[in-house]
Design a protein around this motif. Sequence first.
Motif, PDB file in Angstrom:
ATOM      1  N   GLU A  17       0.827  -1.214   0.000  1.00 33.78           N
ATOM      2  CA  GLU A  17       0.000   0.000   0.000  1.00 33.78           C
ATOM      3  C   GLU A  17       0.859   1.261   0.000  1.00 33.78           C
ATOM      4  N   VAL A  18       1.945   1.210   0.739  1.00 34.35           N
ATOM      5  CA  VAL A  18       2.832   2.383   0.822  1.00 34.35           C
ATOM      6  C   VAL A  18       3.830   2.366  -0.332  1.00 34.35           C
ATOM      7  N   ALA A  19       4.320   1.157  -0.667  1.00 35.95           N
ATOM      8  CA  ALA A  19       5.367   1.035  -1.696  1.00 35.95           C
ATOM      9  C   ALA A  19       4.912   1.597  -3.041  1.00 35.95           C
ATOM     10  N   ASN A  20       3.598   1.600  -3.296  1.00 35.60           N
ATOM     11  CA  ASN A  20       3.109   2.155  -4.571  1.00 35.60           C
ATOM     12  C   ASN A  20       3.336   3.653  -4.667  1.00 35.60           C
ATOM     13  N   PHE A  21       3.538   4.285  -3.507  1.00 32.93           N
ATOM     14  CA  PHE A  21       3.622   5.756  -3.519  1.00 32.93           C
ATOM     15  C   PHE A  21       4.993   6.297  -3.094  1.00 32.93           C
ATOM     16  N   VAL A  22       5.714   5.515  -2.321  1.00 30.92           N
ATOM     17  CA  VAL A  22       7.085   5.933  -1.951  1.00 30.92           C
ATOM     18  C   VAL A  22       8.002   4.795  -2.368  1.00 30.92           C
ATOM     19  N   ASP A  23       8.960   5.124  -3.242  1.00 29.44           N
ATOM     20  CA  ASP A  23       9.762   4.041  -3.830  1.00 29.44           C
ATOM     21  C   ASP A  23      10.952   3.663  -2.973  1.00 29.44           C
ATOM     22  N   VAL A  24      11.616   4.669  -2.395  1.00 24.91           N
ATOM     23  CA  VAL A  24      12.812   4.385  -1.581  1.00 24.91           C
ATOM     24  C   VAL A  24      12.805   5.323  -0.380  1.00 24.91           C
ATOM     25  N   VAL A  25      13.268   4.788   0.778  1.00 27.00           N
ATOM     26  CA  VAL A  25      13.540   5.674   1.921  1.00 27.00           C
ATOM     27  C   VAL A  25      15.042   5.648   2.139  1.00 27.00           C
ATOM     28  N   LEU A  26      15.672   6.816   2.131  1.00 28.11           N
ATOM     29  CA  LEU A  26      17.116   6.900   2.401  1.00 28.11           C
ATOM     30  C   LEU A  26      17.321   7.669   3.700  1.00 28.11           C
ATOM     31  N   THR A  27      18.354   7.286   4.455  1.00 26.03           N
ATOM     32  CA  THR A  27      18.690   8.098   5.633  1.00 26.03           C
ATOM     33  C   THR A  27      19.514   9.292   5.153  1.00 26.03           C
ATOM     34  N   TYR A  28      19.581  10.318   6.008  1.00 29.47           N
ATOM     35  CA  TYR A  28      20.392  11.487   5.651  1.00 29.47           C
ATOM     36  C   TYR A  28      21.849  11.053   5.462  1.00 29.47           C
ATOM     37  N   GLY A  29      22.261  10.087   6.264  1.00 28.19           N
ATOM     38  CA  GLY A  29      23.645   9.592   6.164  1.00 28.19           C
ATOM     39  C   GLY A  29      23.910   9.008   4.786  1.00 28.19           C
ATOM     40  N   GLU A  30      22.928   8.308   4.256  1.00 28.02           N
ATOM     41  CA  GLU A  30      23.114   7.723   2.915  1.00 28.02           C
ATOM     42  C   GLU A  30      23.260   8.824   1.861  1.00 28.02           C
ATOM     43  N   ILE A  31      22.482   9.894   2.029  1.00 26.97           N
ATOM     44  CA  ILE A  31      22.580  10.999   1.052  1.00 26.97           C
ATOM     45  C   ILE A  31      23.954  11.676   1.143  1.00 26.97           C
ATOM     46  N   GLU A  32      24.431  11.860   2.362  1.00 26.45           N
ATOM     47  CA  GLU A  32      25.777  12.467   2.542  1.00 26.45           C
ATOM     48  C   GLU A  32      26.828  11.635   1.821  1.00 26.45           C
ATOM     49  N   LEU A  33      26.691  10.308   1.970  1.00 27.04           N
ATOM     50  CA  LEU A  33      27.637   9.395   1.329  1.00 27.04           C
ATOM     51  C   LEU A  33      27.536   9.521  -0.199  1.00 27.04           C
ATOM     52  N   PHE A  34      26.295   9.669  -0.628  1.00 25.49           N
ATOM     53  CA  PHE A  34      26.030   9.841  -2.053  1.00 25.49           C
ATOM     54  C   PHE A  34      26.778  11.075  -2.574  1.00 25.49           C
ATOM     55  N   PHE A  35      26.658  12.164  -1.811  1.00 25.36           N
ATOM     56  CA  PHE A  35      27.357  13.401  -2.203  1.00 25.36           C
ATOM     57  C   PHE A  35      28.856  13.136  -2.299  1.00 25.36           C
ATOM     58  N   ARG A  36      29.379  12.471  -1.262  1.00 23.80           N
ATOM     59  CA  ARG A  36      30.844  12.245  -1.226  1.00 23.80           C
ATOM     60  C   ARG A  36      31.281  11.401  -2.425  1.00 23.80           C
TER      61      ARG A  36
END
Length: 767
Positions: free
Chosen positions: A194-213
């Motif tokens: 029910e939720v997965a149809n509307f939100v595809d991924v949940v990332l932590t802020y830490g994951e985004i920081e790593l992404f930037f790096r």
Amino acid sequence: MQPIITYKERCRTCYSCVRTCPVKAIKVDGGYAEIIYERCIGCGNCLNCPQKAKVVVDRMVKTQELLASGDPVVAVLGCSFPAFFHSYTPGQLVAGLKSLGFHEVHEGAHGARMIAPHYAAEIAKTDHTLISTHCPAVVDLIERHYPKLLPNLMPVVSPMLAMGRFIKEALGPQAKVVYLSTCIAAKFEIQSPEVANFVDVVLTYGEIELFFRRRGISPANLTEAAFDGIDPEQGRMFTLSGGPLRALDIATDFLDTETVAAEGESHSLEIVRDLAAGRINPRYVDLRFCDGGCVDGPGKNRDLTNFYKRNLIIRYTNSTIPYRTAAHYRTAKPPAQLSQSFQDKSIKLPAPKPEDVRKILNATAKFSQGDELNCRACGYATCREHAVAVFQGLADIGMCLPYNLRKMEEDRGILMQKYELMSRELDKQLGEDMIIGDDRENAAVVELIRHVGPTPTTVLIRGETGTGKELTARAIHRLSTRADKPLVTVNCTTLADSLLESELFGHKKGAFTGAIADRKGLFEAADGGTIFLDEIGDITPKLQAELLRLLDQGEVRPVGGTSVKRVNVRLIAATNKDLEQGVRDGWFREDLYYRLNVFSIDLPPLRERTESIPILSRHFLEKARKKLNKRLTGIEERAVTAMRNYRWPGNIREMQNIIERAAVLSQDGVVRLENLPSIFREIFDERAGVLPGVRRTSFKAERETHVGRLERNLILRYLEEAGGNVSKAARLADVPRRTFYRLLEKNGIAVQRKLEHAFGNEQDGDQ
Ligand SMILES: Nc1ncnc2c1ncn2[C@@H]1O[C@H](COP(=O)(O)OP(=O)(O)OP(=O)(O)O)[C@@H](O)[C@H]1O
């Protein structure tokens, strides 16, 4: 794949996750602690694992795939983001996210604004308590553990799901939504279809920081960009303590009992328990499971305090935030469908009966309340909680630390005993149990053995260490009518007093901590045969009394038992202690002394039977040949002469060890004087009159030689008087034991006992 996984190989079963899991969703099995996902509420407490065995599954690859797909991908920043990304401006963060490839960037706080009217409507029309459903850990807690409260859950979606619906309705189903948050429970939330149809991924802020790096993006160096969604205004307060009430337009004051707002694990659990028990009955309950609310979720910024994070968010809400709301949102309405229903996901664990719990407690040696230490080492608050968890299949009996320590200590004693028995058995195999000697004393001993062997008489064997007491006991047993029955050997000094008593007589289940079942003693094991009690002079008065009873009545009474068992055992005892002195000094019972001293065999020290040294040395050379599998042809005469003049404080065992050592060193198959310890060379030289050569050196050198010899002879005399016992010799010499050991070492005097091989090793085992 589940959002949190366990690296089995990293788990060291420290039970820290068992301890911190608020809903006992950790199962210890097969040596590692795993998550029971059906019970897990996604609070992320287990991520504090000291070994990092529990980790959040990286969703960056999935995000990268979405970004590369060509579909519009929207990043939604959870309300707590200003407390995490505080080293650059919100506009720079938006620019950074866009550099990663996100088409739009929204504030999730708008989700709170969208659900606010629905909350208000539900509260207005419902006459029972309503519990907020914006925290997925709280929803899971109720769905999985307090299903009774399901009718009390606010039937409205979370702000995250509201955002997902809103964006997909505006952009179409091909759009992808990536939600950024501190929340691990949200990662669990999107597992439901029910939720997965509307939100595809949940990332932590830490994951985004790593992404930037990884992409080499430094938002602080970027020019600010504007948010694309709708300005949430008051919704930004949602993340703070009390904020949801303001964001959801719910009026309250501090003294209001109609509304309860709380955050943190302990408060949330207390309130849910109170509600389930009917103790409180407010109209609305706003709960967030993490301490400090969403700013302090598992994906939080660990460098900042909660107060500072709160300040950052308030400062943010009061600042001007760049917005360039995209055209397709300007007229967009909140999604029509923002309601949600909840399900009973609880699983019933079997409830143990009191006797089941007692049985499990007994299995870890807990027989009384006092045995229940409640030390929490297993991760459970009490021993009873642990026992219940064992019954329910969540825990292992082996998690009890005090029990394990006791068991290890007990096993160590038993292993020592076994080790000793094995090493004696090895000796027996290599030496074929022959009593070697062609001196008169040896012949007399053999004669005594021949006489007493076939009788049932109790025998007391006496002699210095290493004179062959155990060998004699074996010979007596071999000649007895019991030869086909066991000969059980017990070294009374190896086991602790309490253990020795239970080893000898057995114990009843529950007799002492660690007695988890009835156990037979060695007297019972020797029934029909012989028991050899070595070092009998070392047993405690209590044990002496039990032994006396056994000898008088032929019965053993297990420790903790009331009934007795008849046994038919022949007793052979040995000692190198002066039992008569013991009787006089009161440490050995006189009545036991007379019961033991029925037939006594005294083994002479080796220095009194030097005629047997040649034959013994040949015998031990042969043993060494077999053991080392080395070509050994004989012993040099000079070596035999030196050995005949040595004092042998460790007696025949010492000789056996010295010959084995020399056999190892021998280079041509012949054991030479040079292969023996240096003292033998000195003894030989002295006898051969080499001293005149020494006299040709200086006065100082000659004096040292003489003083040295004098010192050596004195030490040997003390040792001899003490029957080879170093502690006693040190006492006689009136020097500290350590000093005496140093003197032994300096003078190359080896005092050896069982299990010690190295020549010159300073242990003699007596304490
Ligand atoms: N007369 C002998 N002939 C051959 N080997 C012997 C003789 N006497 C002793 N030994 C050997 O010497 C070693 C020590 O003997 P044993 O263990 O019987 O001595 P012990 O007096 O019981 O020693 P402890 O007092 O230290 O327990 C054993 O390997 C044994 O086989």
